[in-house]
Write a protein that holds these residues in place. Sequence first.
Motif, PDB file in Angstrom:
ATOM      1  N   VAL A 286      23.674  37.566  73.940  1.00  0.00           N
ATOM      2  CA  VAL A 286      23.715  37.871  75.377  1.00  0.00           C
ATOM      3  C   VAL A 286      22.273  38.118  75.809  1.00  0.00           C
ATOM      4  O   VAL A 286      21.563  38.912  75.182  1.00  0.00           O
ATOM      5  CB  VAL A 286      24.564  39.130  75.648  1.00  0.00           C
ATOM      6  N   GLU A 287      21.855  37.408  76.838  1.00  0.00           N
ATOM      7  CA  GLU A 287      20.474  37.533  77.290  1.00  0.00           C
ATOM      8  C   GLU A 287      20.145  38.984  77.636  1.00  0.00           C
ATOM      9  O   GLU A 287      20.911  39.644  78.344  1.00  0.00           O
ATOM     10  CB  GLU A 287      20.262  36.680  78.543  1.00  0.00           C
ATOM     11  N   LYS A 290      19.803  39.745  81.362  1.00  0.00           N
ATOM     12  CA  LYS A 290      21.093  39.814  82.043  1.00  0.00           C
ATOM     13  C   LYS A 290      21.763  41.150  81.751  1.00  0.00           C
ATOM     14  O   LYS A 290      22.312  41.799  82.645  1.00  0.00           O
ATOM     15  CB  LYS A 290      21.958  38.653  81.535  1.00  0.00           C
ATOM     16  N   ILE A 294      22.770  44.033  84.488  1.00  0.00           N
ATOM     17  CA  ILE A 294      24.143  44.531  84.667  1.00  0.00           C
ATOM     18  C   ILE A 294      24.173  46.052  84.512  1.00  0.00           C
ATOM     19  O   ILE A 294      24.809  46.764  85.296  1.00  0.00           O
ATOM     20  CB  ILE A 294      25.089  43.847  83.650  1.00  0.00           C
ATOM     21  N   PHE A 298      25.200  48.805  87.218  1.00  0.00           N
ATOM     22  CA  PHE A 298      26.279  49.747  86.870  1.00  0.00           C
ATOM     23  C   PHE A 298      25.833  51.191  87.125  1.00  0.00           C
ATOM     24  O   PHE A 298      26.560  51.991  87.707  1.00  0.00           O
ATOM     25  CB  PHE A 298      26.630  49.528  85.387  1.00  0.00           C
ATOM     26  N   ALA A 312      28.856  55.582  78.653  1.00  0.00           N
ATOM     27  CA  ALA A 312      29.384  54.214  78.566  1.00  0.00           C
ATOM     28  C   ALA A 312      28.273  53.237  78.182  1.00  0.00           C
ATOM     29  O   ALA A 312      28.465  52.342  77.349  1.00  0.00           O
ATOM     30  CB  ALA A 312      30.002  53.818  79.899  1.00  0.00           C
ATOM     31  N   LEU A 316      27.937  50.991  74.774  1.00  0.00           N
ATOM     32  CA  LEU A 316      27.773  49.534  74.853  1.00  0.00           C
ATOM     33  C   LEU A 316      26.537  49.097  74.069  1.00  0.00           C
ATOM     34  O   LEU A 316      26.591  48.140  73.286  1.00  0.00           O
ATOM     35  CB  LEU A 316      27.632  49.102  76.317  1.00  0.00           C
ATOM     36  N   GLN A 422      32.123  38.472  71.552  1.00  0.00           N
ATOM     37  CA  GLN A 422      32.721  38.894  72.822  1.00  0.00           C
ATOM     38  C   GLN A 422      34.006  39.677  72.594  1.00  0.00           C
ATOM     39  O   GLN A 422      34.287  40.652  73.290  1.00  0.00           O
ATOM     40  CB  GLN A 422      33.012  37.668  73.708  1.00  0.00           C
ATOM     41  N   LEU A 425      33.094  43.123  71.764  1.00  0.00           N
ATOM     42  CA  LEU A 425      32.545  43.857  72.917  1.00  0.00           C
ATOM     43  C   LEU A 425      33.627  44.357  73.867  1.00  0.00           C
ATOM     44  O   LEU A 425      33.542  45.457  74.383  1.00  0.00           O
ATOM     45  CB  LEU A 425      31.589  42.950  73.708  1.00  0.00           C
ATOM     46  N   VAL A 426      34.638  43.513  74.101  1.00  0.00           N
ATOM     47  CA  VAL A 426      35.680  43.934  75.043  1.00  0.00           C
ATOM     48  C   VAL A 426      36.877  44.569  74.334  1.00  0.00           C
ATOM     49  O   VAL A 426      37.904  44.817  74.953  1.00  0.00           O
ATOM     50  CB  VAL A 426      36.169  42.771  75.947  1.00  0.00           C
TER      51      VAL A 426
ATOM     52  N   LEU B  27      32.153  48.703  82.620  1.00  0.00           N
ATOM     53  CA  LEU B  27      30.852  48.169  82.196  1.00  0.00           C
ATOM     54  C   LEU B  27      31.046  46.916  81.331  1.00  0.00           C
ATOM     55  O   LEU B  27      30.379  45.898  81.521  1.00  0.00           O
ATOM     56  CB  LEU B  27      30.079  49.240  81.426  1.00  0.00           C
ATOM     57  N   ARG B  28      31.975  47.005  80.401  1.00  0.00           N
ATOM     58  CA  ARG B  28      32.218  45.860  79.522  1.00  0.00           C
ATOM     59  C   ARG B  28      32.784  44.672  80.308  1.00  0.00           C
ATOM     60  O   ARG B  28      32.493  43.508  80.004  1.00  0.00           O
ATOM     61  CB  ARG B  28      33.147  46.262  78.372  1.00  0.00           C
ATOM     62  N   ALA B  30      32.040  43.986  83.403  1.00  0.00           N
ATOM     63  CA  ALA B  30      30.905  43.368  84.125  1.00  0.00           C
ATOM     64  C   ALA B  30      30.103  42.472  83.196  1.00  0.00           C
ATOM     65  O   ALA B  30      29.726  41.344  83.555  1.00  0.00           O
ATOM     66  CB  ALA B  30      30.017  44.465  84.705  1.00  0.00           C
ATOM     67  N   LEU B  31      29.877  42.984  81.990  1.00  0.00           N
ATOM     68  CA  LEU B  31      29.092  42.204  81.030  1.00  0.00           C
ATOM     69  C   LEU B  31      29.844  40.937  80.614  1.00  0.00           C
ATOM     70  O   LEU B  31      29.254  39.851  80.518  1.00  0.00           O
ATOM     71  CB  LEU B  31      28.780  43.072  79.797  1.00  0.00           C
ATOM     72  N   PHE B  32      31.113  41.080  80.378  1.00  0.00           N
ATOM     73  CA  PHE B  32      31.911  39.921  79.950  1.00  0.00           C
ATOM     74  C   PHE B  32      31.951  38.855  81.041  1.00  0.00           C
ATOM     75  O   PHE B  32      31.765  37.672  80.779  1.00  0.00           O
ATOM     76  CB  PHE B  32      33.331  40.371  79.588  1.00  0.00           C
ATOM     77  N   GLU B  34      29.851  38.338  83.452  1.00  0.00           N
ATOM     78  CA  GLU B  34      28.547  37.726  83.708  1.00  0.00           C
ATOM     79  C   GLU B  34      28.068  36.890  82.531  1.00  0.00           C
ATOM     80  O   GLU B  34      27.633  35.757  82.697  1.00  0.00           O
ATOM     81  CB  GLU B  34      27.542  38.838  84.027  1.00  0.00           C
ATOM     82  N   SER B  35      28.153  37.474  81.336  1.00  0.00           N
ATOM     83  CA  SER B  35      27.525  36.801  80.185  1.00  0.00           C
ATOM     84  C   SER B  35      28.457  35.817  79.505  1.00  0.00           C
ATOM     85  O   SER B  35      27.994  34.969  78.742  1.00  0.00           O
ATOM     86  CB  SER B  35      27.049  37.837  79.171  1.00  0.00           C
TER      87      SER B  35
END
Lengths: 479, 201
Positions: A286-287, A290, A294, A298, A312, A316, A422, A425-426, B27-28, B30-32, B34-35
């Motif tokens: 992930v850049e 970017k 974000i 936030f 948070a 992350l 990903q 991350l989510v 937050l996650r 938003a990141l998901f 966008e990225s």
Amino acid sequence: MADDNQPQSTGETNAKSVEKSPFTAFFSRLKRLLVLLFWPPRILYQPPSLAASMVYTLRWLLGGVLSINVFTRLLWVESPGVAGLNVFVGLLNGAFFLAASFLMWSQLRLIRKSQEIRVEKAKDAAKNNLKTADSSVAQPAVESVVQDEAKMPQEGNKEQTPDKKEEPKYLDPNPSFIETITRWFVWIFACMISILSLSDLILRALDENVDNLNILVVTLIYVTVIFALDLAYQLATDYKEVFEIKKDAGDNDPRTQQRKKSNRWEWIGQLPLADVKDQKKRFPIVEKEKEEKIIKAFEEKYKSSPAQAKLAIERLRRDIGFLEENIGDIFRQRDYEAKYYQTAYRRYQIAYMLLAALAGIFGSLLGLSFNQNNYAVALFGFCETVVALITTYLATISGRESPLQEWLTNRQKAEGLRREYQRYLVNLEPYDTQSPIIRQRLLKMRAAAINLMGSPDIDDEKITETLRNSDPAEQTDTN
Amino acid sequence: MSDDTPQSDAVAVPSPVMDMADLDWRLRDALFRESTARDQANYYIRTAEKNTVAARQVNQIRATLSLLTGVASALVALLVQTYHPLGIVMEGFVKILIVLSVALPAIAAGFNTLADLYQWDRTTRIYRTARDVIKFADSHEPIPEEEGKAYRDALLSYSRSVLKIMEDEQAQWGLNIRVPKHNIDFTQEQISKSAQAEKPA
């Protein structure tokens, strides 16, 4: 010549940087001269390497030989049937060399100008250093630079602009219209001459004029040099700049410019011309920019509850750090290998494609020559055989490992790793209901499984099968 | 997918996901978006556009070469029948036309293979479909007004859909990549020719 742009902190360093042995100076001048005279029209504003310069020297020399040969034949015309064509080719050759001379002259002017700028800069730097360092060391450096400059040929001085501090024009990624047109004019002329000369000579060969053998060979070499070596230069990764103005080139990398223009000739942009660079420079999945953008947005949005927002963000960042550590490197490696094998695969296929086109042309010419010219039949038959041998050679060297299979496998693994990143991350399953430690352990295991087999499913039998398949001895036994 | 992972241990420890605050998910998300989702959609759009342009250009070149071949052949027939005998310049011109009518089809065949190699049309279709499906998946994305479990469930459903699309697109893309048949046939033919050439006379 390598020293002009190096950082010069003291007068002593500066003096060392300007001093050159006679041999270095000679080769430096020779190198500059070669680049100057045989600047490739296709590669705008990118100084070629010494090897490439030699290639272009050869190209021009062969062009000269061809031209002389055509004019010589014109003076001793053996057959009036071809005299008209000879005149035409001769005229085009003359125009080509005139245009080339203009190109040389314009390059000379530009390079002289950039040389002036660098000398000025070196003098300024040396003068500044005089204030802080021993003047007895720094002063000769200034004089040496000035002397070096004075020895340079004086052509084109009248054309120089008063502002000597501007960027060297030949590195300008936006050349003037006239200059671009001139370069392409020369290049198109070169191609036209090649095609016309080759056509002329092939047809002479079909007329059973054996005397043309020498010129046919020369032309074939000439055309091969123009097209094959020009392409080879494009493929070469050695973009060492002979003028050492890398710092000036900086962000104005001409290759980046070419990419931007690629929409005009999109299919050419997609050809595997450039080598894949090893990803020594770590780029995150992930850049970073970017990510920061974000996070900033936030923070701004939830500034009413900064403690929670901070927590948070911290969580992350911790996750991203862990992912980079455990997936980043293997992802980059797989991505690099996928690109590498993709390029290799496409290069082989394009080579076969070109060989097939050549085989088609030679076959057709062979058919046309039957019952007309025995020499041409033998020549085109030989060419066809050479094409067949080269094809076999390529098939043999590409058969050691299948680039297509490697490309697909590595791409599958790289994309699998990207998705896993990903997923983690989510907090998608299976990461959704685990403790932090188990979650991390799970990621490591799944990433390792994807890297090994392309799938996150961990299965001992599959691992054994994969290992067995990768063992050549086992494969032979199975076969 | 994760049947072999040590699920049993997870029962004993508290779930971090349950501990995650609403802001973590936001937050996650938003990141998901966008990225991953947006990046991927942009990639599909960009690649489809590039491939369309490349396919159109190569197609134009192929058509032009075919046209030139036809024109060259027709001109040869016309000139040979019209001029008796052919003059000095005309003879050279006719011969050049003959060479062109031989060389151009071979070059056009090369462009056919190039289109076959890159499969621009097929990959464009794949990427366009993927782009549209991602747009459809966007309908699952969480709404800012949602809170707590509703927001989290929407995010999980959305991200699951996007990752599935990426996986499917990649699988389809992989199936699409094949060695051009013309190149396979040509290589086989040339290998047998060179085997014959290597035989002692």
